[in-house]
Design a protein around this motif. Structure first.
Motif, mmCIF file in Angstrom:
data_model
loop_
_atom_site.group_PDB
_atom_site.id
_atom_site.type_symbol
_atom_site.label_atom_id
_atom_site.label_comp_id
_atom_site.label_asym_id
_atom_site.label_seq_id
_atom_site.Cartn_x
_atom_site.Cartn_y
_atom_site.Cartn_z
ATOM 1 N N CYS A 15 7.057 -4.980 3.701
ATOM 2 C CA CYS A 15 6.140 -5.049 4.829
ATOM 3 C C CYS A 15 6.593 -6.154 5.774
ATOM 4 C CB CYS A 15 4.727 -5.322 4.339
ATOM 5 S SG CYS A 15 3.583 -5.617 5.695
ATOM 6 N N CYS A 18 3.772 -8.877 6.010
ATOM 7 C CA CYS A 18 3.643 -9.788 4.871
ATOM 8 C C CYS A 18 4.955 -10.513 4.588
ATOM 9 C CB CYS A 18 3.230 -9.009 3.627
ATOM 10 S SG CYS A 18 1.602 -8.263 3.730
ATOM 11 N N CYS A 54 0.131 -0.882 5.072
ATOM 12 C CA CYS A 54 0.152 -1.945 4.080
ATOM 13 C C CYS A 54 -1.265 -2.177 3.581
ATOM 14 C CB CYS A 54 0.720 -3.206 4.703
ATOM 15 S SG CYS A 54 0.664 -4.619 3.599
HETATM 16 ZN ZN LIG Z 1 1.548 -6.306 4.864
#
Ligand SMILES: [Zn+2]
Length: 68
Positions: A15, A18, A54
């Motif tokens: 991701c 993230c 996500c």
């Molecule tokens: Zn994420």
């Protein structure tokens, strides 16, 4: 909140939000595309997209399936 059975798939993917591998909910979505005025065949085409969200930060990535 009621838990209903999802029809999407859970995958672990990288991701960008993230900055690490997280669980993503992946589903397919058909979107109608209006090809731009530069395109000589200005028709709507239905394109399958892969939508990956996500489950940590909610960032959604949309990727066209048939980018030849
Ligand atoms: Zn994420």
């Amino acid at each position: 909140m009621a838990v209903k059975k999802p029809h999407h798939v859970q995958l672990v993917e990288a991701c960008p939000g993230c900055g690490e591998d997280t669980e993503h909910q992946v589903r397919l979505q058909i979107m109608e595309e209006n090809t731009g005025p530069d395109d000589e065949s200005r028709s709507f085409s239905r394109e399958p997209y892969r939508v990956s969200e996500c489950s940590v930060c909610g960032e959604t990535e949309t990727m066209r399936m048939n980018n030849a």
